[in-house]
Design a protein around this motif. Structure first.
Motif, PDB file in Angstrom:
ATOM      1  N   GLN A   1      31.452  32.177  40.916  1.00  0.00           N
ATOM      2  CA  GLN A   1      31.612  30.496  41.153  1.00  0.00           C
ATOM      3  C   GLN A   1      32.707  30.476  41.781  1.00  0.00           C
ATOM      4  OE1 GLN A   1      30.196  28.009  38.118  1.00  0.00           O
ATOM      5  NE2 GLN A   1      30.928  26.361  39.687  1.00  0.00           N
ATOM      6  N   GLY A   2      34.464  30.990  40.392  1.00  0.00           N
ATOM      7  CA  GLY A   2      35.584  30.816  40.848  1.00  0.00           C
ATOM      8  C   GLY A   2      36.091  31.254  42.073  1.00  0.00           C
ATOM      9  N   LEU A   3      35.652  32.502  41.973  1.00  0.00           N
ATOM     10  CA  LEU A   3      35.634  33.100  43.739  1.00  0.00           C
ATOM     11  C   LEU A   3      35.111  32.934  45.020  1.00  0.00           C
ATOM     12  CD1 LEU A   3      35.940  36.673  42.788  1.00  0.00           C
ATOM     13  CD2 LEU A   3      37.868  35.051  42.855  1.00  0.00           C
ATOM     14  N   GLU A   4      34.097  31.920  44.299  1.00  0.00           N
ATOM     15  CA  GLU A   4      33.385  31.009  45.689  1.00  0.00           C
ATOM     16  C   GLU A   4      32.501  32.626  46.583  1.00  0.00           C
ATOM     17  OE1 GLU A   4      35.097  28.725  48.234  1.00  0.00           O
ATOM     18  OE2 GLU A   4      34.984  26.979  46.478  1.00  0.00           O
ATOM     19  N   VAL A   5      32.258  33.674  45.306  1.00  0.00           N
ATOM     20  CA  VAL A   5      31.400  34.150  46.543  1.00  0.00           C
ATOM     21  C   VAL A   5      30.305  34.535  45.592  1.00  0.00           C
ATOM     22  CG1 VAL A   5      33.682  35.885  47.127  1.00  0.00           C
ATOM     23  CG2 VAL A   5      32.303  36.051  44.742  1.00  0.00           C
ATOM     24  N   SER A   6      29.134  35.994  46.281  1.00  0.00           N
ATOM     25  CA  SER A   6      28.414  36.015  45.298  1.00  0.00           C
ATOM     26  C   SER A   6      28.120  37.018  44.344  1.00  0.00           C
ATOM     27  CB  SER A   6      26.943  37.060  46.133  1.00  0.00           C
ATOM     28  OG  SER A   6      27.862  38.127  46.878  1.00  0.00           O
ATOM     29  N   VAL A   7      27.124  36.413  43.238  1.00  0.00           N
ATOM     30  CA  VAL A   7      27.558  37.886  41.913  1.00  0.00           C
ATOM     31  C   VAL A   7      27.669  38.994  41.981  1.00  0.00           C
ATOM     32  CG1 VAL A   7      26.027  37.804  39.797  1.00  0.00           C
ATOM     33  CG2 VAL A   7      26.454  35.705  40.789  1.00  0.00           C
ATOM     34  N   PRO A   8      26.968  39.581  43.171  1.00  0.00           N
ATOM     35  CA  PRO A   8      26.480  41.187  43.648  1.00  0.00           C
ATOM     36  C   PRO A   8      28.152  41.045  44.377  1.00  0.00           C
ATOM     37  CG  PRO A   8      24.201  39.871  44.109  1.00  0.00           C
ATOM     38  CD  PRO A   8      25.052  38.979  43.838  1.00  0.00           C
ATOM     39  N   ALA A   9      28.313  40.276  44.968  1.00  0.00           N
ATOM     40  CA  ALA A   9      29.883  41.047  45.009  1.00  0.00           C
ATOM     41  C   ALA A   9      30.751  40.304  44.533  1.00  0.00           C
ATOM     42  CB  ALA A   9      29.823  39.384  46.750  1.00  0.00           C
ATOM     43  N   ALA A  10      31.203  39.927  43.409  1.00  0.00           N
ATOM     44  CA  ALA A  10      32.063  39.764  41.992  1.00  0.00           C
ATOM     45  C   ALA A  10      32.324  40.772  41.524  1.00  0.00           C
ATOM     46  CB  ALA A  10      31.569  38.212  41.352  1.00  0.00           C
ATOM     47  N   ARG A  11      30.306  41.416  41.352  1.00  0.00           N
ATOM     48  CA  ARG A  11      30.084  41.792  40.255  1.00  0.00           C
ATOM     49  C   ARG A  11      30.756  43.740  41.079  1.00  0.00           C
ATOM     50  NH1 ARG A  11      27.286  41.285  35.465  1.00  0.00           N
ATOM     51  NH2 ARG A  11      25.590  39.973  36.191  1.00  0.00           N
ATOM     52  N   ARG A  12      30.448  43.820  42.505  1.00  0.00           N
ATOM     53  CA  ARG A  12      31.267  44.988  42.990  1.00  0.00           C
ATOM     54  C   ARG A  12      33.286  44.912  43.161  1.00  0.00           C
ATOM     55  NH1 ARG A  12      27.504  43.532  47.221  1.00  0.00           N
ATOM     56  NH2 ARG A  12      29.169  42.405  48.263  1.00  0.00           N
ATOM     57  N   HIS A  13      33.479  43.718  42.788  1.00  0.00           N
ATOM     58  CA  HIS A  13      34.892  43.380  42.599  1.00  0.00           C
ATOM     59  C   HIS A  13      35.515  43.948  40.947  1.00  0.00           C
ATOM     60  CE1 HIS A  13      35.991  42.290  46.562  1.00  0.00           C
ATOM     61  NE2 HIS A  13      35.531  41.368  46.648  1.00  0.00           N
ATOM     62  N   LEU A  14      34.079  43.615  40.624  1.00  0.00           N
ATOM     63  CA  LEU A  14      34.394  43.668  38.839  1.00  0.00           C
ATOM     64  C   LEU A  14      34.679  45.286  39.059  1.00  0.00           C
ATOM     65  CD1 LEU A  14      32.706  41.135  37.182  1.00  0.00           C
ATOM     66  CD2 LEU A  14      35.018  41.559  36.725  1.00  0.00           C
ATOM     67  N   CYS A  15      33.356  46.142  39.602  1.00  0.00           N
ATOM     68  CA  CYS A  15      33.491  47.481  39.457  1.00  0.00           C
ATOM     69  C   CYS A  15      34.761  48.340  39.875  1.00  0.00           C
ATOM     70  CB  CYS A  15      32.470  48.164  39.925  1.00  0.00           C
ATOM     71  SG  CYS A  15      31.644  49.732  40.084  1.00  0.00           S
ATOM     72  N   ASP A  16      35.618  47.489  40.475  1.00  0.00           N
ATOM     73  CA  ASP A  16      36.226  48.478  41.171  1.00  0.00           C
ATOM     74  C   ASP A  16      37.454  47.879  40.156  1.00  0.00           C
ATOM     75  OD1 ASP A  16      34.761  49.177  43.481  1.00  0.00           O
ATOM     76  OD2 ASP A  16      35.385  47.830  44.946  1.00  0.00           O
ATOM     77  N   LEU A  17      37.996  47.291  40.259  1.00  0.00           N
ATOM     78  CA  LEU A  17      38.758  46.715  39.032  1.00  0.00           C
ATOM     79  C   LEU A  17      39.139  47.101  37.475  1.00  0.00           C
ATOM     80  CD1 LEU A  17      39.017  42.862  39.793  1.00  0.00           C
ATOM     81  CD2 LEU A  17      41.205  44.928  39.950  1.00  0.00           C
ATOM     82  N   GLN A  18      37.666  47.957  36.710  1.00  0.00           N
ATOM     83  CA  GLN A  18      36.917  48.607  35.534  1.00  0.00           C
ATOM     84  C   GLN A  18      37.811  49.813  36.419  1.00  0.00           C
ATOM     85  OE1 GLN A  18      33.406  46.431  35.587  1.00  0.00           O
ATOM     86  NE2 GLN A  18      33.575  47.432  33.146  1.00  0.00           N
ATOM     87  N   GLU A  19      37.670  50.981  37.284  1.00  0.00           N
ATOM     88  CA  GLU A  19      37.633  51.913  37.730  1.00  0.00           C
ATOM     89  C   GLU A  19      38.990  51.987  37.734  1.00  0.00           C
ATOM     90  OE1 GLU A  19      35.566  52.951  41.215  1.00  0.00           O
ATOM     91  OE2 GLU A  19      33.913  53.227  40.085  1.00  0.00           O
TER      92      GLU A  19
END
Length: 218
Positions: A36-54
């Motif tokens: 919601q804060g990024l104004e993107v879909s939840v799957p898109a946010a999860r992809r960014h989160l996955c990258d940042l976790q790695e």
């Protein structure tokens, strides 16, 4: 009247930076909050989160909102993620060491660092027993260094072990107080139970800090 075209999506790296800023500013966030804060879909946010976790910048936790309700997965900054934001810790540390040296003499800084080393050794020995093979102890040390932002790797050449720090979170301090590097090398030798020699040093302008573990093999 011609409809205005939708603005192009933000570049992935910019979106990741915004995501980190949201977590920094608002604390633990769910994937839905971040989408919601990024104004993107939840799957898109999860992809960014996955990258940042790695990359070791974000980690997931399970928390109950307000201490009650159903547990939910939230994302928080790791120490490495926190380090991505400007800090004044290094200048504060330099000031403190300068005052210690001025009040108690040159040897006082090394005494303070030695006392810190003794505390670190006691914790390390609990996590990495002394009876483990040397390679496992070196890997245990590297794992600990990475939790503190040193971006370290370990490798073996024949029977000789080496580890390399590709980042130094304490570089500003180390450039002004060589005692920090001296204490660091002493600490590594005590943790591993064998001699450790530093072959390169970032505080001297080299690209990394490379350590040889144990005496050279014949």
């Amino acid at each position: 009247m011609t409809a205005l075209a939708a603005p192009p999506p933000a570049p992935p790296e910019r979106t990741k930076t915004r995501l980190l800023e949201l977590v920094k500013r608002h604390g633990p966030q769910t994937a839905q909050d971040l989408a919601q804060g990024l104004e993107v879909s939840v799957p898109a946010a999860r992809r960014h989160l996955c990258d940042l976790q790695e990359q070791g910048l974000i980690e997931a936790r399970t928390e109950r909102p307000g201490g009650r309700g159903r547990p939910q997965h939230v994302f928080v900054l790791t120490e490495r993620g926190e380090a991505a934001f400007p800090k004044t810790y290094s200048s504060l540390c330099v000031d403190v060491l300068r005052h210690i040296e001025g009040l108690f003499g040159e040897g006082a800084v090394l005494k303070v660092l030695d006392a810190r080393n003794n505390e670190i050794i006691s914790h390390f020995e609990q996590d990495v027993p002394a009876n483990l093979p040397l390679g496992e102890r070196v890997q245990g040390l590297v794992n600990r260094l990475n939790r503190h932002g040193f971006d370290a790797v370990v490798h073996q050449e024949g029977e000789q072990w080496y580890f390399t720090q590709r980042n130094c979170p304490n570089l500003t301090v180390a450039r002004q107080y060589a005692q920090l590097c001296t204490a660091e090398k002493t600490l590594y030798a005590a943790l591993l139970g064998v001699p450790v020699e530093r072959e390169t040093r970032m505080a001297c302008g080299q690209g990394n800090c490379r350590y040889r573990v144990g005496p050279p093999t014949s």
